[in-house]
Design a protein around this motif. Structure first.
Motif, PDB file in Angstrom:
ATOM      1  N   THR A 116       1.452  -4.766   3.501  1.00 23.40           N
ATOM      2  CA  THR A 116       1.358  -5.635   2.334  1.00 23.40           C
ATOM      3  C   THR A 116      -0.037  -6.244   2.240  1.00 23.40           C
ATOM      4  OG1 THR A 116       3.658  -6.166   2.629  1.00 23.40           O
ATOM      5  CG2 THR A 116       2.404  -7.605   1.197  1.00 23.40           C
ATOM      6  N   VAL A 117      -0.582  -6.238   1.036  1.00 22.35           N
ATOM      7  CA  VAL A 117      -1.935  -6.740   0.832  1.00 22.35           C
ATOM      8  C   VAL A 117      -1.913  -7.833  -0.230  1.00 22.35           C
ATOM      9  CG1 VAL A 117      -4.266  -6.093   0.142  1.00 22.35           C
ATOM     10  CG2 VAL A 117      -2.827  -4.439   1.285  1.00 22.35           C
ATOM     11  N   THR A 118      -2.616  -8.932   0.025  1.00 21.31           N
ATOM     12  CA  THR A 118      -2.737  -9.977  -0.975  1.00 21.31           C
ATOM     13  C   THR A 118      -4.211 -10.170  -1.287  1.00 21.31           C
ATOM     14  OG1 THR A 118      -0.949 -11.064   0.195  1.00 21.31           O
ATOM     15  CG2 THR A 118      -2.001 -12.312  -1.561  1.00 21.31           C
ATOM     16  N   VAL A 119      -4.555 -10.317  -2.556  1.00 21.07           N
ATOM     17  CA  VAL A 119      -5.950 -10.568  -2.909  1.00 21.07           C
ATOM     18  C   VAL A 119      -6.192 -12.056  -2.743  1.00 21.07           C
ATOM     19  CG1 VAL A 119      -7.715 -10.175  -4.633  1.00 21.07           C
ATOM     20  CG2 VAL A 119      -5.638  -8.812  -4.662  1.00 21.07           C
ATOM     21  N   VAL A 120      -7.148 -12.447  -1.906  1.00 19.82           N
ATOM     22  CA  VAL A 120      -7.342 -13.875  -1.699  1.00 19.82           C
ATOM     23  C   VAL A 120      -8.633 -14.437  -2.267  1.00 19.82           C
ATOM     24  CG1 VAL A 120      -5.786 -14.188   0.229  1.00 19.82           C
ATOM     25  CG2 VAL A 120      -8.110 -13.500   0.665  1.00 19.82           C
ATOM     26  N   MET A 121      -9.709 -13.693  -2.226  1.00 21.73           N
ATOM     27  CA  MET A 121     -10.935 -14.281  -2.788  1.00 21.73           C
ATOM     28  C   MET A 121     -11.939 -13.228  -3.182  1.00 21.73           C
ATOM     29  SD  MET A 121     -12.503 -15.832   0.651  1.00 21.73           S
ATOM     30  CE  MET A 121     -12.791 -14.933   2.124  1.00 21.73           C
ATOM     31  N   LYS A 122     -12.858 -13.677  -4.049  1.00 21.47           N
ATOM     32  CA  LYS A 122     -13.951 -12.811  -4.456  1.00 21.47           C
ATOM     33  C   LYS A 122     -15.223 -13.378  -3.863  1.00 21.47           C
ATOM     34  CE  LYS A 122     -12.653 -10.589  -8.691  1.00 21.47           C
ATOM     35  NZ  LYS A 122     -12.491 -10.721 -10.128  1.00 21.47           N
ATOM     36  N   SER A 123     -16.180 -12.516  -3.541  1.00 22.42           N
ATOM     37  CA  SER A 123     -17.436 -13.046  -3.020  1.00 22.42           C
ATOM     38  C   SER A 123     -18.202 -13.657  -4.181  1.00 22.42           C
ATOM     39  CB  SER A 123     -18.249 -11.950  -2.363  1.00 22.42           C
ATOM     40  OG  SER A 123     -19.177 -11.423  -3.269  1.00 22.42           O
ATOM     41  N   ALA A 124     -19.253 -14.419  -3.832  1.00 26.96           N
ATOM     42  CA  ALA A 124     -19.990 -15.164  -4.843  1.00 26.96           C
ATOM     43  C   ALA A 124     -20.478 -14.248  -5.959  1.00 26.96           C
ATOM     44  CB  ALA A 124     -21.151 -15.891  -4.195  1.00 26.96           C
ATOM     45  N   SER A 125     -20.773 -12.990  -5.613  1.00 26.90           N
ATOM     46  CA  SER A 125     -21.294 -12.114  -6.638  1.00 26.90           C
ATOM     47  C   SER A 125     -20.192 -11.257  -7.253  1.00 26.90           C
ATOM     48  CB  SER A 125     -22.393 -11.240  -6.041  1.00 26.90           C
ATOM     49  OG  SER A 125     -21.942 -10.727  -4.815  1.00 26.90           O
ATOM     50  N   GLY A 126     -18.961 -11.446  -6.777  1.00 28.88           N
ATOM     51  CA  GLY A 126     -17.839 -10.767  -7.408  1.00 28.88           C
ATOM     52  C   GLY A 126     -17.460  -9.442  -6.792  1.00 28.88           C
ATOM     53  N   ASP A 127     -18.399  -8.790  -6.067  1.00 29.90           N
ATOM     54  CA  ASP A 127     -17.982  -7.536  -5.430  1.00 29.90           C
ATOM     55  C   ASP A 127     -17.681  -7.576  -3.979  1.00 29.90           C
ATOM     56  OD1 ASP A 127     -17.196  -5.067  -4.696  1.00 29.90           O
ATOM     57  OD2 ASP A 127     -18.702  -4.015  -5.830  1.00 29.90           O
ATOM     58  N   PRO A 128     -17.963  -7.676  -2.938  1.00 32.41           N
ATOM     59  CA  PRO A 128     -16.750  -7.386  -2.128  1.00 32.41           C
ATOM     60  C   PRO A 128     -15.632  -8.389  -2.441  1.00 32.41           C
ATOM     61  CG  PRO A 128     -18.614  -7.935  -0.740  1.00 32.41           C
ATOM     62  CD  PRO A 128     -19.114  -7.835  -2.100  1.00 32.41           C
ATOM     63  N   ILE A 129     -14.414  -7.951  -2.267  1.00 29.80           N
ATOM     64  CA  ILE A 129     -13.256  -8.801  -2.503  1.00 29.80           C
ATOM     65  C   ILE A 129     -12.523  -8.969  -1.181  1.00 29.80           C
ATOM     66  CG2 ILE A 129     -11.039  -8.928  -3.725  1.00 29.80           C
ATOM     67  CD1 ILE A 129     -12.433  -7.420  -6.010  1.00 29.80           C
ATOM     68  N   ARG A 131     -11.821   3.449   9.085  1.00 29.48           N
ATOM     69  CA  ARG A 131     -12.075   2.022   9.138  1.00 29.48           C
ATOM     70  C   ARG A 131     -11.010   1.272   8.336  1.00 29.48           C
ATOM     71  NH1 ARG A 131     -13.440   0.624  13.143  1.00 29.48           N
ATOM     72  NH2 ARG A 131     -15.460   1.558  13.440  1.00 29.48           N
ATOM     73  N   LEU A 132     -10.718   1.772   7.140  1.00 26.65           N
ATOM     74  CA  LEU A 132      -9.701   1.120   6.301  1.00 26.65           C
ATOM     75  C   LEU A 132      -8.364   1.075   7.029  1.00 26.65           C
ATOM     76  CD1 LEU A 132     -10.153   2.428   2.634  1.00 26.65           C
ATOM     77  CD2 LEU A 132     -10.600   0.156   3.532  1.00 26.65           C
ATOM     78  N   MET A 133      -8.015   2.182   7.660  1.00 23.05           N
ATOM     79  CA  MET A 133      -6.722   2.235   8.342  1.00 23.05           C
ATOM     80  C   MET A 133      -6.723   1.334   9.565  1.00 23.05           C
ATOM     81  SD  MET A 133      -5.606   6.203   7.903  1.00 23.05           S
ATOM     82  CE  MET A 133      -3.871   5.917   7.719  1.00 23.05           C
ATOM     83  N   ASP A 134      -7.864   1.284  10.277  1.00 23.11           N
ATOM     84  CA  ASP A 134      -7.966   0.396  11.427  1.00 23.11           C
ATOM     85  C   ASP A 134      -7.739  -1.043  11.018  1.00 23.11           C
ATOM     86  OD1 ASP A 134      -8.524   2.451  13.066  1.00 23.11           O
ATOM     87  OD2 ASP A 134     -10.680   2.093  13.196  1.00 23.11           O
ATOM     88  N   LEU A 135      -8.200  -1.383   9.814  1.00 22.62           N
ATOM     89  CA  LEU A 135      -8.072  -2.760   9.354  1.00 22.62           C
ATOM     90  C   LEU A 135      -6.658  -3.063   8.890  1.00 22.62           C
ATOM     91  CD1 LEU A 135     -11.458  -3.089   7.504  1.00 22.62           C
ATOM     92  CD2 LEU A 135     -10.754  -4.352   9.515  1.00 22.62           C
ATOM     93  N   GLY A 136      -5.811  -2.076   8.865  1.00 16.56           N
ATOM     94  CA  GLY A 136      -4.404  -2.319   8.530  1.00 16.56           C
ATOM     95  C   GLY A 136      -4.024  -1.861   7.144  1.00 16.56           C
ATOM     96  N   ILE A 137      -4.944  -1.217   6.429  1.00 11.86           N
ATOM     97  CA  ILE A 137      -4.590  -0.704   5.114  1.00 11.86           C
ATOM     98  C   ILE A 137      -3.965   0.674   5.296  1.00 11.86           C
ATOM     99  CG2 ILE A 137      -5.475  -0.081   2.825  1.00 11.86           C
ATOM    100  CD1 ILE A 137      -7.506  -2.256   3.145  1.00 11.86           C
ATOM    101  N   VAL A 160       0.845  -1.186   0.000  1.00 12.44           N
ATOM    102  CA  VAL A 160       0.000   0.000   0.000  1.00 12.44           C
ATOM    103  C   VAL A 160       0.883   1.241   0.000  1.00 12.44           C
ATOM    104  CG1 VAL A 160      -1.746   1.291   1.283  1.00 12.44           C
ATOM    105  CG2 VAL A 160      -1.830  -1.195   1.244  1.00 12.44           C
ATOM    106  N   THR A 161       0.582   2.195  -0.909  1.00 12.31           N
ATOM    107  CA  THR A 161       1.368   3.429  -0.904  1.00 12.31           C
ATOM    108  C   THR A 161       0.562   4.621  -0.396  1.00 12.31           C
ATOM    109  OG1 THR A 161       0.803   3.786  -3.216  1.00 12.31           O
ATOM    110  CG2 THR A 161       2.905   2.715  -2.779  1.00 12.31           C
ATOM    111  N   GLY A 162      -0.737   4.496  -0.386  1.00 12.72           N
ATOM    112  CA  GLY A 162      -1.527   5.607   0.142  1.00 12.72           C
ATOM    113  C   GLY A 162      -3.018   5.365  -0.027  1.00 12.72           C
ATOM    114  N   ILE A 163      -3.802   6.195   0.640  1.00 15.78           N
ATOM    115  CA  ILE A 163      -5.250   6.143   0.476  1.00 15.78           C
ATOM    116  C   ILE A 163      -5.680   7.482  -0.099  1.00 15.78           C
ATOM    117  CG2 ILE A 163      -7.471   5.861   1.627  1.00 15.78           C
ATOM    118  CD1 ILE A 163      -6.102   4.349   3.811  1.00 15.78           C
ATOM    119  N   SER A 164      -6.499   7.444  -1.123  1.00 17.61           N
ATOM    120  CA  SER A 164      -6.955   8.664  -1.768  1.00 17.61           C
ATOM    121  C   SER A 164      -7.625   9.600  -0.763  1.00 17.61           C
ATOM    122  CB  SER A 164      -7.949   8.300  -2.867  1.00 17.61           C
ATOM    123  OG  SER A 164      -8.855   9.343  -3.053  1.00 17.61           O
ATOM    124  N   ALA A 165      -7.364  10.885  -0.921  1.00 16.11           N
ATOM    125  CA  ALA A 165      -7.965  11.852   0.000  1.00 16.11           C
ATOM    126  C   ALA A 165      -9.473  11.923  -0.202  1.00 16.11           C
ATOM    127  CB  ALA A 165      -7.352  13.226  -0.214  1.00 16.11           C
TER     128      ALA A 165
END
Lengths: 476, 353, 263
Positions: B308-321, B297-303, B283-288
C-alpha cells in the motif's frame, strides 16, 4: 579435475537454460515471494494501537520544510547561518592559535635552533618552511572545521539533509545528475575529500562520477579564509564602513552560489557529452526526524572528521612549506627561483587578470589551499622588495590587520580586478592533493582523476580571462 | 594603470580571440560530432563492420527460418548489391559461409563468429537499457556502433557486472559465451486468434522506422495484450488496458507468448504518478519498461505488487514526490512513479499507512 | 509488549560480563556480522557493543564501508563486523555485495540482524534473505522506544517463533536490551540455541522446480554444501561472484570451514 570442471560448467549451463525458460520477470517473482512472506509475518506480530503521534509530527515539519514557498528560502537561510557561525566563530580561535604557534612558538624554535648551532639552511627548511606551513594549516583550518563539521553533523543527525536532497533533486535532474549530489555537495562545503567519499551513496556509476568530478565546485573550508580576506580588502572597501561587512559577506556567498551554479553547469555538460545519459533514477529514504545527541555528535565529528581531515592536510602541508622556503631561497644568478618564475609568468598571467605571484602560490599550494594567502603575501614582499615586513625571505606570514595586508597587496600592483579574479580562481582551480588522491581512490581511474584536476583550472582560466577582458573593455 | 601598459592589445581583440579559440577547440574536441571524433570513426575499419553485420543478418535469417539471399543482405546492410557480392566472396574466402545454389548458409566457424558478435551486441543493448538511460530508440544503433570496437573481455566483464543477463531489452535471448541459444518461443502478434491473451516477449528492432513507431505507441516486452478484433488490414488489441491498432506488417514485428487463463490480469490500472497528496493506493505492478537497477531499487524500497502506498508530500519544486510505503517515506521522481501501476483505494480520513 | 529488564541499565551489572575491546581484534573466539537496513541504528548497536564511536548519521547509506570492532563477553572474545546497511541482498550494488559475500564466505558465527521496530514489515525483507543464507542469526528489534511512541505493539515471541531465531527487543540509543542481546548471541554462537530459520514459502512451482533440479546437481558436485537452495537461486539469477565461486570450487571450501567449526 577435468571431470569436476565440466560438471560445474554443466550446472551453469542448466541454470542458464532455466533462466531462458523462465523469462525476464523471474527476479520480480523472487522479491515478491519474499515480501509476501514478510507481510504475512508482519501482520501476525505487529499491531497498531491508536494514532502514530511521532509520524504526524514529522509530517507537519515536512510540510513546511518541503513547501513550495518556504522550502528553498529556509534551506538557504540555514546554509547562510551555518556559514556565518563558522566564519564568525572561527575568527577568534584562529587568531589565538596563530599568535600561539606563529608569534610565540616560532621565534622560540628559531632561538633554540640558533642555540644548538643548526646551519641556517636547515633551520630555514625545517622551521621556516615545514613548521610554519603546519602552523598555518592548524591556525587557519582547525577552528572552522571544528565548528563546521559538528553543526553539519547535527543537521545530519536531525534528518534534515535528505530533505535538502529531496528539494534540490529537480535542479539536478535537469542537469542530468542525481539528487543525492546535493548531499555530497554540502559535504564538500566542509571538505572536498569528504564530499568525494560521500558520493558513494549514489548508486548509478555515471551519476556518481559526475558528483565526484563536480565536488570541487563546493567552496571548501580551506578556501573560505581566502575568499573572506580578499572580499574585505577589495570589495568591502568600495562601500561605507558600516555595511562593508555585509557586502563582503554577500560577495563570498555569491561566489559560493556561483560554485553551485558551475557544479550544475558542468554536471549538465558532462551528462550531455562524455557521460551521456538522462538522470536515471532517484530514490531516497526520508528518515524520521530524531533529536540529535549533542555531546556524542561533538565528539564523533571531532574525532571522525576534523582530526582525520586535518591530519591529511598536515601530511601534505609540511612538504609544501619546505618547497616554498626553497624556491624563495635558492638563487640562480641574482634572483631566487620564485622571482624567476614570477617574472616569467607575470606577462601572461595579466591576460587573466592575475599575476605571477598568484600563479606560483597556487602551484606551490596544491597540497593545501589554506596556505595560499600567506604564500601570496610572502611572495609579494619578495618580488616587490618591500622591506621591514615579514620575518625574512621564504618565511610565510600573515598580517594582523586587514589594512596592512591591503597595503602590501596594493604595493604589489593589485587592483579590484585582481581581487575579483583571485576569488574566482580560488573557486575554479584544481582540487587540493588530498582530494585528487581521494578521487583516484574512489574512481580507480587515472583518466577521470586527471580530468577532475585540470578541468576546473581550464574553466578558471576561461572565466578569469573573460572577466578581465570585459572589465578592460569598460575601463580603457 | 600599470597593467594597462603591459596589455598592449585592445580587450575587444582579446575577447574575439578568446571566443574564437573556444569555438575552435570545441569544434575539434566535441564528443561524437567534433573533428577528432569524426577522424576516429572514419578510421574504424568499414570492411570489418560490414562483414560482421552480414554474418549477424545471416544468422538471424537461419534462426528465424527466413530466406537469405544477396538482395536481402544488401538491403539489410544498406549497400549496393555489387558490393554485397564482393562481401560474400570475401566471406567465402574466409570460410565463414557456404553457398549451394542461391541458398547461403553459415559454416560452423561463421556461426560461432556471428554468435560472438550477437552476444556482444545484445549485452551492450541490455547495458544501455538498464544502466545508462540512453533513449530507447538509440539502444540498437549505439550497440551496433560499439559492437565492432569493444573487446570480448570488456563485454564479459560488463555482463558479469550486470548479473549475466540472458535477454536483451527487446526480448531476444543472449547467446552464452559458448554459443548456445534457446529455440525461439512464442507466436507473432499477426498470427494469433481473436480473444487470445498473451504477453509481449519480443519486439523486432529492425527496420528502425517501424521499431520507432512501435516505441512511440508505448509497446514494450512484458506488456499483456488481449486481441479484440482482427480484420484483413488491421489488428486491434488492448495492451496493458490501452487500445491499440496495428497493420499486419507492424504486428508481425511483435512476438507474443500465449498466456493461460489463470495468469491473466484483466484489471485496468492507474499510474502512481496520477495520485494526489493524501491519496492511498495498492500497487498492482511495475511496468516492464522500468529496468535494471532502477526496478530493483523500487522493489527494495517496498514498491511491490500488493503493498500500500500513500502520497504524503511534494518537494519544493514539485518533482520528486514523497510516498509512504511500509512505514517509511521515500522520495522518487515522477518519471519513476509513471512506471508503477496502482489501484486507487477509498480515502479514509487522517490515516496514513 | 515485552518489558525491558531494569537492571541492565545499572553499570555494575553490565561490567561484570562485557569488556569493550574497541579495535583490539586479537585471538577472537567468535565472529559476529551486523547486518540491517540503512538507518535502523545498526551503528549505535555496534558502538554499544564495542565501545567504538563510529559516526551515526540520520541519512541512509551513512556507513559506507565495513567497520570492525571487538568485545569480551563471559571470557570469550568476539570480533564484530559492521556491514553496510542495505535494503536487500539480491541487487548488484557494491554495498550489497560486500554484505552478502561476508555473510556467505566470511562464515560469521552469528549474524546479528538489526531491524527498526517501527518498520518491521519492510525490514523483514532483508531478514528473510539473510535467513536463506545462514542458519545462525539473532534479530535485534531496535528503536522499541520509537515504536512505543507510535503506539505499535510487537509480539516478540511470535516473531521469534515465525523466524526460528532469537529475537531481542532493544533501544540502543538508551543502551536498553544490550545485555539480552549479548546473552542471545552467546547462546547461538556456542550452539546452545539451535536456530530453525524461516525459509521462503510462497514461490511459484516452476521456480521451485528449477531450484530443486540445480540444487540436486550442486549436491553431487559439492556434497554437504549448507545453503544449496540459495546458491541455486543465485545461479539462476546469474550472480557473478557465486558463478566464480562455483568455477573455482570456493563453494566447496565453505563446506569445509563449516565442518571444522563444528568438530
Amino acid at each position: 579435475m577435468e571431470n569436476t570442471n565440466s560438471k560445474r560448467e554443466e550446472i551453469l549451463a542448466a541454470a542458464n537454460a532455466a533462466r531462458w525458460d523462465m523469462g525476464d520477470t523471474f527476479h520480480d517473482n523472487i522479491i515478491e515471494s519474499i515480501y509476501e512472506d514478510a507481510s504475512r509475518i508482519a501482520r501476525k506480530v505487529v499491531q497498531q494501537k491508536g494514532e502514530k503521534e511521532a509520524y504526524s509530527f514529522d509530517l507537519k515539519v515536512d510540510k513546511i520544510v518541503t513547501s513550495r514557498w518556504l522550502g528553498f528560502p529556509l534551506m538557504f537561510l540555514l546554509l547562510a547561518v551555518v556559514f556565518w557561525i563558522t566564519v564568525a566563530g572561527a575568527n577568534y580561535p584562529s587568531a589565538l592559535l596563530a599568535s600561539l604557534l606563529i608569534d610565540y612558538l616560532h621565534p622560540v624554535l628559531k632561538h633554540a635552533a640558533d642555540a644548538i648551532h643548526l646551519p641556517w639552511w636547515l633551520s630555514g627548511v625545517l622551521i621556516d618552511g615545514g613548521y610554519l606551513s603546519m602552523a598555518w594549516v592548524i591556525a587557519v583550518m582547525l577552528p572552522p572545521m571544528a565548528i563546521f563539521f559538528p553543526i553539519f553533523t547535527l543537521l545530519e543527525d536531525l534528518g534534515y539533509l535528505p530533505r535538502v536532497a529531496f528539494n534540490m533533486d529537480s535542479l539536478f535532474r535537469k542537469a542530468g545528475a542525481h539528487g543525492k549530489q546535493a548531499l555530497t555537495m554540502s559535504m564538500g562545503f566542509g571538505c572536498n575529500a569528504a564530499g568525494v567519499v560521500a558520493a558513494r551513496v549514489i548508486d548509478s556509476p555515471r551519476e556518481r562520477l559526475i558528483a565526484i568530478i563536480t565536488n570541487n565546485f563546493s567552496l571548501c573550508n580551506g578556501r573560505w579564509p581566502t575568499q573572506i580576506l580578499i572580499a574585505s580588502i577589495f570589495i568591502g572597501s568600495l562601500v561605507p564602513a558600516q555595511i562593508a561587512g555585509i557586502v563582503s559577506a554577500g560577495a563570498v556567498v555569491s561566489i559560493a552560489v556561483l560554485g553551485i551554479g558551475f557544479s550544475l553547469l558542468v554536471s549538465w555538460s558532462l551528462s550531455k557529452s562524455v557521460l551521456r545519459g538522462e538522470a536515471s533514477s532517484f530514490s531516497l529514504e526520508l528518515p524520521p526526524y530524531r533529536p540529535p545527541r549533542i555531546w556524542q555528535t561533538l565528539y564523533t565529528s571531532l574525532i571522525d572528521r576534523t582530526l582525520i581531515v586535518l591530519w591529511r592536510a598536515l601530511f601534505f602541508a609540511v612538504p609544501a612549506g619546505i618547497v616554498i622556503w626553497l624556491v624563495a631561497n635558492v638563487n640562480i644568478g641574482d634572483l631566487s627561483l620564485a622571482e624567476h618564475f614570477i617574472n616569467w609568468s607575470n606577462p601572461w598571467a595579466l591576460f587573466f587578470g592575475l599575476n605571477g605571484v598568484i600563479i606560483l602560490a597556487y602551484i606551490i599550494a596544491i597540497p593545501a589551499n589554506e596556505i595560499v594567502i600567506p604564500t601570496i603575501l610572502m611572495l609579494t614582499v619578495l618580488s616587490t622588495k618591500l622591506s621591514g615586513i615579514g620575518a625574512g625571505s621564504g618565511v610565510m606570514f600573515e598580517l594582523d590587520s586587514v589594512g596592512d595586508t591591503a597595503n602590501i597587496l596594493h604595493a604589489g600592483g593589485w587592483t579590484l580586478l585582481t581581487g575579483i579574479n583571485l576569488m574566482l580562481f580560488s573557486l575554479l582551480h584544481n582540487p587540493c592533493s588530498t582530494t585528487i588522491l581521494t578521487i583516484y581512490k574512489e574512481t580507480k581511474s587515472m583518466k577521470w582523476t586527471v580530468f577532475s584536476t585540470f578541468m576546473p583550472i581550464a574553466l578558471g582560466l576561461i572565466v578569469t580571462f573573460f572577466t578581465t577582458q570585459i572589465w578592460n573593455l569598460f575601463h580603457m | 594603470m600599470n597593467t594597462q601598459n603591459i596589455l598592449q592589445l585592445h580587450p575587444g581583440w582579446m575577447l574575439a580571440t578568446g571566443l574564437a579559440a573556444i569555438v575552435l577547440l570545441s569544434w575539434f574536441f566535441w564528443p561524437q560530432k567534433g573533428a577528432l571524433a569524426m577522424i576516429k570513426t572514419a578510421r574504424a575499419t568499414k570492411e570489418r563492420v560490414h562483414l560482421e553485420d552480414a554474418l549477424k543478418f545471416m544468422f538471424d535469417c537461419e534462426y528465424k527460418n527466413t530466406p537469405c539471399n544477396l538482395n536481402s543482405i544488401a538491403g539489410n546492410l544498406n549497400i549496393k548489391p555489387e558490393k554485397a557480392g564482393t562481401l560474400l566472396e570475401r566471406l567465402l574466402e574466409m570460410d565463414l559461409i557456404r553457398m549451394n545454389e542461391q541458398q547461403i548458409s553459415l559454416t560452423d566457424t561463421g556461426k560461432s563468429y556471428a554468435l560472438r558478435v550477437i552476444r556482444v551486441h545484445r549485452i551492450w543493448e541490455r547495458y544501455l537499457a538498464d544502466e545508462t538511460s540512453v533513449s530507447q530508440t538509440e539502444w540498437h544503433n549505439e550497440a551496433c556502433r560499439i559492437e565492432h570496437h569493444v573487446t570480448v573481455e570488456d563485454t564479459e566483464k560488463l555482463a558479469a557486472q550486470m548479473g549475466n543477463p540472458v535477454f536483451d531489452p527487446h526480448g531476444d535471448p543472449i547467446p552464452t559465451p559458448g554459443g548456445d541459444l534457446p529455440v525461439p518461443k512464442g507466436v507473432l502478434l499477426s498470427e494469433i486468434k481473436e480473444g487470445a491473451v498473451g504477453r509481449i516477449i519480443h519486439i523486432e528492432d529492425e527496420p528502425k522506422n517501424i521499431y520507432e513507431q512501435l516505441v512511440v505507441l508505448g509497446l514494450y516486452p512484458g506488456m499483456q495484450v488481449y486481441v479484440i478484433d482482427i480484420s484483413e488490414n488491421k489488428i486491434t488489441f488492448a495492451a496493458d488496458g490501452e487500445e491499440c491498432t496495428l497493420t499486419p506488417l507492424f504486428a508481425s514485428q511483435i512476438t507474443v507468448e500465449l498466456l493461460s487463463d489463470e495468469q491473466r490480469i484483466t484489471q485496468k490500472h492507474e499510474l502512481l504518478s496520477a495520485l494526489e497528496i493524501g491519496e492511498k493506493a495498492e500497487v498492482t505492478g511495475i511496468s516492464a519498461n522500468c529496468r535494471g537497477q532502477q526496478r530493483r531499487r523500487l522493489m527494495d524500497l517496498g514498491i511491490v505488487p500488493g503493498s500500500t502506498v500513500t502520497v504524503v508530500m511534494k518537494s519544493a519544486s514539485g518533482d520528486p514526490i514523497g510516498y509512504r510505503v511500509m512505514g517509511t517515506t521515500i522520495g522518487i521522481r515522477k518519471n519513476q512513479a509513471d512506471h508503477v501501476f496502482v489501484h486507487r483505494k477509498r480515502k479514509k480520513e487522517n490515516e496514513y499507512a | 509488549m515485552s518489558t525491558l529488564n531494569n537492571c541492565e541499565t545499572c553499570p555494575a551489572h553490565n561490567r561484570a560480563n562485557l569488556v569493550k575491546l574497541g579495535l583490539d581484534l586479537s585471538n577472537t573466539d567468535y565472529v559476529l556480522a551486523m547486518a540491517g537496513n540503512p538507518n535502523t541504528g545498526k551503528s549505535t548497536v555496534f558502538n554499544n557493543l564495542t565501545g567504538l564511536r563510529q559516526h551515526t548519521g540520520n541519512w541512509p547509506g551513512k556507513t559506507v564501508s565495513r567497520a570492525e570492532g571487538g568485545f569480551i563477553y563471559n571470557d570469550k572474545r568476539y570480533k564484530v563486523v559492521d556491514l553496510p546497511g542495505t535494503y536487500s541482498l539480491l541487487s548488484t550494488s557494491t554495498d550489497e555485495e560486500v554484505a552478502r559475500n561476508f555473510i556467505l564466505f566470511g562464515q560469521p558465527d552469528v549474524t546479528v540482524i538489526v531491524v527498526d521496530a517501527t518498520r518491521i514489515e519492510r525490514n523483514l525483507n532483508l531478514t528473510l534473505q539473510i535467513l536463506e543464507l545462514t542458519d545462525r542469526a539473532v534479530m535485534c528489534v531496535n528503536l522499541m522506544d520509537e515504536a512505543k511512541r507510535n503506539n505499535l505493539e510487537i509480539d516478540i515471541r511470535a516473531l521469534s517463533r515465525e523466524l526460528g531465531i532469537p529475537v531481542i527487543p532493544a533501544s540502543a540509543r538508551r543502551r536498553e536490551g544490550m545485555n539480552e542481546l549479548l546473552a542471545a548471541i552467546e547462546e547461538v554462537a556456542t550452539g546452545k540455541f539451535v536456530c530453525r530459520p524461516h525459509k521462503i514459502k510462497s514461490r511459484s512451482a516452476k521456480l521451485n522446480h528449477a531450484i530443486e533440479s540445480i540444487a540436486k546437481q550442486l549436491e553431487e558436485e559439492f556434497p554437504g554444501l549448507p545453503n544449496q537452495n540459495w546458491v541455486a537461486l543465485r545461479l539462476l539469477e546469474g550472480d557473478n561472484s557465486i558463478i566464480e565461486a562455483l568455477r573455482t570450487g570456493e563453494l566447496g571450501s565453505i563446506n569445509v570451514a563449516e565442518d571444522q567449526g563444528q568438530s
